[in-house]
Design a protein around this motif. Sequence first.
Motif, PDB file in Angstrom:
ATOM      1  N   ARG A  68       5.270  94.711  42.754  1.00 31.76           N
ATOM      2  CA  ARG A  68       5.894  93.369  41.496  1.00 31.76           C
ATOM      3  C   ARG A  68       5.405  91.652  41.651  1.00 31.76           C
ATOM      4  O   ARG A  68       4.857  91.600  42.576  1.00 31.76           O
ATOM      5  N   GLN A  69       4.785  92.019  40.737  1.00 31.81           N
ATOM      6  CA  GLN A  69       4.730  90.141  40.436  1.00 31.81           C
ATOM      7  C   GLN A  69       5.520  89.742  39.629  1.00 31.81           C
ATOM      8  O   GLN A  69       5.828  89.664  39.205  1.00 31.81           O
ATOM      9  N   THR A  70       6.251  89.099  41.096  1.00 26.26           N
ATOM     10  CA  THR A  70       6.543  88.122  41.159  1.00 26.26           C
ATOM     11  C   THR A  70       6.513  86.532  40.896  1.00 26.26           C
ATOM     12  O   THR A  70       5.175  86.180  41.367  1.00 26.26           O
ATOM     13  N   PRO A  76       6.403  94.679  47.816  1.00 26.72           N
ATOM     14  CA  PRO A  76       6.426  95.516  47.837  1.00 26.72           C
ATOM     15  C   PRO A  76       6.761  96.263  46.501  1.00 26.72           C
ATOM     16  O   PRO A  76       7.681  95.931  46.928  1.00 26.72           O
ATOM     17  N   ALA A  77       6.827  97.323  45.827  1.00 28.44           N
ATOM     18  CA  ALA A  77       8.387  97.853  44.611  1.00 28.44           C
ATOM     19  C   ALA A  77       9.017  98.919  45.698  1.00 28.44           C
ATOM     20  O   ALA A  77       9.635  98.641  44.851  1.00 28.44           O
ATOM     21  N   HIS A  78       8.410  99.362  46.272  1.00 32.46           N
ATOM     22  CA  HIS A  78       8.834 100.703  47.285  1.00 32.46           C
ATOM     23  C   HIS A  78       8.969 100.277  49.227  1.00 32.46           C
ATOM     24  O   HIS A  78       7.915  99.727  49.059  1.00 32.46           O
ATOM     25  N   PHE A  79      10.300 100.990  49.255  1.00 31.53           N
ATOM     26  CA  PHE A  79       9.776 100.387  50.468  1.00 31.53           C
ATOM     27  C   PHE A  79       9.291 100.811  51.546  1.00 31.53           C
ATOM     28  O   PHE A  79       8.686 100.290  52.603  1.00 31.53           O
ATOM     29  N   ARG A  80       8.694 102.336  50.734  1.00 33.21           N
ATOM     30  CA  ARG A  80       7.568 102.754  51.978  1.00 33.21           C
ATOM     31  C   ARG A  80       6.042 101.616  52.066  1.00 33.21           C
ATOM     32  O   ARG A  80       5.292 101.873  52.796  1.00 33.21           O
TER      33      ARG A  80
END
Length: 99
Positions: A68-70, A76-80
């Motif tokens: 994610r570009q915040t 990271p967009a996913h917990f992995r």
Amino acid sequence: MTRDPIVKIVTANALIEGDVVYLTAAGGWTRHLAQAAPFADKTQAEAALASAAQRGHEVVGCHLADARQTPQGLDPAHFREDFRRRGPSNYVHGKQAAA
């Protein structure tokens, strides 16, 4: 409420140390997600991945990951992927010991 845009990043593991690394815009590798090159275009991301995958003398396990570009930078967009960058979870050592 709008969501932060999802981009692709190229990630792998450093061949010698095993640390998670990210491809930078300059074509190098960094251990800092904030310095990773974000790709909004799928074709560009896949081309960068193909190029990085040929660098087997530096890294293994190249793949694309969502981020994610915040306003604060990349997350990271996913917990992995968040889990990967923290290192092994079986005991505290290395990066976890410093945190």
